[in-house]
Design a protein around this motif. Structure first.
Motif, PDB file in Angstrom:
ATOM      1  N   SER A  61       0.815  -1.219   0.000  1.00  0.00           N
ATOM      2  CA  SER A  61       0.000   0.000   0.000  1.00  0.00           C
ATOM      3  C   SER A  61       0.850   1.271   0.000  1.00  0.00           C
ATOM      4  O   SER A  61       0.466   2.264  -0.618  1.00  0.00           O
ATOM      5  N   ALA A 105       2.103   1.979  -3.491  1.00  0.00           N
ATOM      6  CA  ALA A 105       1.072   2.578  -4.345  1.00  0.00           C
ATOM      7  C   ALA A 105       1.118   4.107  -4.218  1.00  0.00           C
ATOM      8  O   ALA A 105       1.096   4.828  -5.218  1.00  0.00           O
ATOM      9  N   GLY A 158      -6.049 -11.139  -9.940  1.00  0.00           N
ATOM     10  CA  GLY A 158      -6.293 -10.101  -8.947  1.00  0.00           C
ATOM     11  C   GLY A 158      -6.616 -10.761  -7.615  1.00  0.00           C
ATOM     12  O   GLY A 158      -6.638 -11.999  -7.496  1.00  0.00           O
ATOM     13  N   HIS A 200      -6.664  -6.439   1.927  1.00  0.00           N
ATOM     14  CA  HIS A 200      -6.070  -5.736   0.792  1.00  0.00           C
ATOM     15  C   HIS A 200      -6.508  -6.425  -0.481  1.00  0.00           C
ATOM     16  O   HIS A 200      -7.173  -7.467  -0.449  1.00  0.00           O
ATOM     17  N   GLY A 240      -6.198  -6.174  -5.166  1.00  0.00           N
ATOM     18  CA  GLY A 240      -5.597  -5.578  -6.350  1.00  0.00           C
ATOM     19  C   GLY A 240      -6.213  -6.203  -7.585  1.00  0.00           C
ATOM     20  O   GLY A 240      -6.886  -7.233  -7.509  1.00  0.00           O
ATOM     21  N   PRO A 270      -0.358  -7.435  -7.087  1.00  0.00           N
ATOM     22  CA  PRO A 270      -1.373  -6.402  -7.334  1.00  0.00           C
ATOM     23  C   PRO A 270      -0.810  -5.066  -7.844  1.00  0.00           C
ATOM     24  O   PRO A 270      -1.489  -4.340  -8.563  1.00  0.00           O
ATOM     25  N   ILE A 271       0.429  -4.779  -7.491  1.00  0.00           N
ATOM     26  CA  ILE A 271       0.994  -3.486  -7.863  1.00  0.00           C
ATOM     27  C   ILE A 271       1.192  -3.366  -9.375  1.00  0.00           C
ATOM     28  O   ILE A 271       1.250  -2.255  -9.917  1.00  0.00           O
ATOM     29  N   LEU A 316      -1.448  -1.409 -11.027  1.00  0.00           N
ATOM     30  CA  LEU A 316      -1.313   0.001 -10.636  1.00  0.00           C
ATOM     31  C   LEU A 316      -0.198   0.679 -11.438  1.00  0.00           C
ATOM     32  O   LEU A 316      -0.307   1.839 -11.821  1.00  0.00           O
TER      33      LEU A 316
END
Ligand code: BES
Ligand code: MN
Ligand code: MN
Length: 462
Positions: free
Chosen positions: A163, A166, A202, A367, A369, A406-407, A410
């Protein structure tokens, strides 16, 4: 690239010893007892990037563990590769199942790794794979063969959801500007079947709490007359799949991408032995959603799994008790187009709606993503494919993975660039499990293949 093999041969013992040094530090991000060790690991990465030839390296503080940023910019008109990796590791428990202590690396031979594998938590995920990039950089700078600009971004919170990364990415778009992102934090099919990961699932991770009576009760005096939170929770969880192992949450599949028959056929061509798969896990049958193969079930299909469940008396002997509360941690692996926040909401609403009277439900999202897919006609994919062709002597197979980083989605959203996932681990390397390891051959093969990606990417970019 000239002399890469001789360079690796000459320096391989040092390459291994440096990795071993890194693996000795228990950089467990989930457990604050190890805070000092996580920070010490960050310092060590900084020094190693400097030694590998970065012109500028800094430790970027965040609200959690720091991010190490390093770069070497050699030409305005040259492409820039951004390398991402993580230096944090999963907790090693259950510790008694390790054959050697998780933070005292040893090299042992295995069936999959006849040249030996390094056993330690983080060996494959991701210290070993991340460090291949540091050593590839060392090779390119010390032999004057770095063909393009490079930026490194190594974080310490991947295993707990990234997090703070991000936030860092959102506020440092210019600094992180790049033409392609390169990550080694996935796997490949086998040492003689190279593959490149083209998709990640995801994730939505939630914790649920079921509360019944206001205190633990005598299971004789009250049993049968009040809702037992553990009975209720297990019943609710069981109802989340139907007899075909479809997930029963209304709307859950609405956005799931259905692959065409051709795409599924293409995927099905990847070598896979169900017999070996079962043998490796000591199971007599696989289990999953009707209508899909094992490889489809763990890559292109979404899932819902209980990761932990607890409540009541679990000590020695028997205690007659109805617990006041029961808990479970549940993960849902998602496929591209399923939005993890929407899925979290669907789960929460459904879970609350199926609770009987007599209990209270609390759902806490942890969490999540988005999933990720990357095309195989990009210059990034082509460069990676050519690099593997050179070092493995075979064209790598594109393959979607069931795991999540997950990043990565992003990165695409914020930095507008695609990620190439050049993973050199094997599924049998036991990441997140006891006795995690990483093949010595795989480690060195990664160091050999990465510089070729740089070379071909720079050539194709022109
Ligand atoms: N490196 C893994 C993800 C991975 C492994 C992807 C193998 C594909 C193949 C990563 O460190 C990881 O463990 N991710 C977590 C999610 C994260 C948010 C904790 C996962 O997939 O459970
Ligand atoms: Mn990882
Ligand atoms: Mn991991």
């Amino acid at each position: 690239m000239n002399h890469i093999q001789s360079y690796i041969n000459e320096h391989k013992n040092r390459f291994l010893n440096e990795l071993i040094k890194l693996l000795k530090i228990p950089s467990i991000s989930a457990d604050s007892t190890y805070k000092k060790d996580v920070l010490k690991t960050a310092d060590l990465i900084k020094i190693s990037l400097e030694k590998a030839g970065c012109d500028f390296v800094e430790i970027c503080e965040t609200n959690g563990y720091p991010i190490i940023y390093g770069e070497k910019i050699i030409g305005k008109n040259l492409p820039t590769i951004l390398v991402y990796g993580h230096y944090d590791v999963q907790p090693p428990d259950p510790i008694d199942l390790w054959h050697s202590p998780p933070f005292e690396p040893v090299i042992k031979k295995t069936e999959a790794h006849p040249d030996g594998a390094i056993y330690a938590r983080g060996a494959c995920d991701d210290k070993g794979q991340m460090y291949m990039h540091v050593k590839a950089m060392e090779f390119m700078t010390s032999t004057n063969q770095l063909p393009c600009n490079v930026k490194f971004m190594i974080e310490g919170e991947e295993e707990i959801g990234s997090s703070n990364l991000a936030t860092f990415v959102k506020s440092n778009q210019e600094k992180l500007k790049n033409d392609v992102i390169l990550i080694s934090d996935t796997g490949m099919i086998a040492n003689n079947v190279p593959s490149i990961t083209t998709g990640l699932r995801g994730l939505s991770y939630v914790e649920v709490e079921v509360t019944g009576p206001n205190r633990d009760l005598h299971s004789g005096l009250y049993g049968g007359a009040v809702a037992n939170p553990i009975n209720i929770l297990t019943k609710m969880i069981a109802s989340l799949h139907d007899e075909d192992n479809h997930i029963t949450i209304p709307g859950f599949y609405d956005k799931v991408e259905e692959l065409s028959k051709e795409e599924r056929e293409e995927m099905g061509k990847a070598p896979f032995s169900l017999e070996n798969y079962k043998k490796a896990l000591d199971i007599d049958a696989v289990y999953g959603e009707t209508g899909y193969t094992t490889n489809e079930r763990n890559s292109i299909r979404p899932t819902l799994d209980v990761n932990g469940i607890w409540g009541g008396y679990i000590g020695e002997g028997a205690k007659t008790v109805i617990a006041s509360k029961a808990y479970a941690k549940i993960s849902m692996r998602l496929v591209p187009h399923q939005d993890w926040e929407d899925i979290t909401t669907l789960f929460t609403n459904h879970f609350e709606s199926i609770a009987p009277k007599g209990v209270k439900i609390k759902v806490t999202p942890h969490h999540g993503g988005q999933g990720y897919v990357t095309p195989i006609d990009s210059i990034g994919y082509k460069a990676a494919s050519k690099a593997y062709q050179d070092t493995f002597g075979k064209t790598p197979i594109p393959q979607r993975s069931g795991g999540s980083i997950p990043i990565v989605s992003l990165f695409e959203q914020e930095l507008k660039s695609k990620t190439i996932l050049m993973g050199f681990g094997l599924d049998s390397d036991a990441i997140h499990s006891p006795n995690e390891h990483f093949g010595v051959w795989n480690y060195l093969k990664g160091i050999e293949t990465i510089p070729l990606f740089y070379k071909y990417f720079t050539e194709l970019y022109k």
